[in-house]
Design a protein around this motif. Structure first.
Motif: not given
Length: 320
Positions: A146-147, A149, A154, A178, A182
């Motif tokens: 989720s964190y 970059d 996705e 998740t 994002r």
């Protein structure tokens, strides 16, 4: 505490020698497995480490379970060193109670640091999230994704959902969470077991309070009935209902529940009560349960459908 017929000693107050005399029965193991998963999902890593240390001192587990817990404990200590006992002993209570926003920022900074130290960190997390057997590491990997970059995460998660039809429904839901964390916006279509579902990612609940009111009302209905007839039943009903709802998210059953009237609420509350009673006690008077919730013959067929759905979920185990 007595859970599932075994005497359990509190891990925070017991000594190592006394813990070795504790035998964990199957239902007790299931109970602690739920507790451990909840701790990981809510980022209570210090508590998870303490629980794992306690469990590894007890008896009754098979060798595979012990190896999984030992592996997870080592991984937690390495990944979240600030959650270790030594670290916490040096903190004031005020430092230990950080707001959720600060926790998220700390997580982002931790992930960035790991990325800078390991250029393959993204690939390792994706591999952990998608590999089998499924374990608690799967959930933690999805959380950490989720964190990150990287914008391609996705698409890779969506492709995994769409191309891999054997993903457990609970893991499918975690992938959707998740994607929402994002910031992904849009509809994702995939096969949920034998049913095609279309989910708007921005509406995926991130915690139980974000689910529609009817889902909460069903639990409240069970709470009202169980308070008198079976006060111990509600805790297990609450845990099961949360897991079940996540596992059917976006399906026709989920739509029926969220759009249901009072009769639909009674149907699912009765089915949940009956399933938990049977699971805990081995048997239960179904007619008595249906009468308790006002499930008449006119809606009995829908009740049986609901009961079958919950019972099938309970019968199915997370693939390992």
């Amino acid at each position: 505490m007595n859970v599932g017929g075994a005497i359990i000693t509190d891990s925070t107050n017991s000594h190592t020698d006394s813990n070795r005399n504790v035998v964990l029965f199957p239902k007790t193991l299931d109970y602690y497995q739920v507790e451990l998963t909840n701790m990981l999902e809510t980022e209570r890593y210090h508590e998870a480490i303490s629980l794992l240390e306690f469990l590894l001192q007890c008896q009754g587990q098979d060798q595979r379970q012990l190896e999984e817990w030992e592996s997870l404990l080592g991984w937690l200590r390495t990944t979240f060193p600030e959650s270790s006992h030594d670290h916490f002993e040096g903190l004031d209570a005020s430092e230990d109670e950080e707001p959720a926003a600060n926790n998220e920022q700390i997580m982002r900074e931790r992930i960035r640091l790991k990325q800078s130290e390991d250029r393959l960190y993204e690939e390792k997390l994706l591999k952990t999230a998608m590999e089998r057997p499924v374990s608690e590491r799967t959930l933690l990997a999805l959380e950490q994704l989720s964190y990150l970059d990287q914008p391609d995460i996705e698409q890779r998660l969506i492709e995994w959902l769409q191309e891999e039809h054997q993903i457990h429904p609970l893991i499918q839901f975690r992938v959707l969470q998740t994607l929402r964390r994002r910031g992904y916006r849009g509809t994702v279509s995939f096969m949920h077991q034998h049913e095609r579902v279309d989910v708007e990612v921005e509406t995926v609940p991130l915690d139980p309070t974000e689910f529609p009111l009817t889902i909460i009302q069903i639990l409240e209905r069970v709470s009202d009935k169980a308070e008198i007839s079976a006060p111990n039943l509600f805790y297990f009903a609450q845990e099961l209902w949360t897991q079940f709802i996540m596992s059917i998210y976006g399906t026709q059953n989920y739509i029926w529940i969220t759009r249901g009237d009072d009769a639909e609420i009674d149907i699912w509350a009765a089915a949940l009560h009956q399933t938990v009673a049977e699971t805990l006690e081995g048997s239960s008077n179904e007619e008595e349960t249906r009468n308790m919730y006002g499930v008449t013959d006119s809606i009995r067929f829908r009740y049986e459908q609901a009961y079958r759905a919950i019972h099938q979920f309970v019968s199915s185990q997370m693939p390992r």
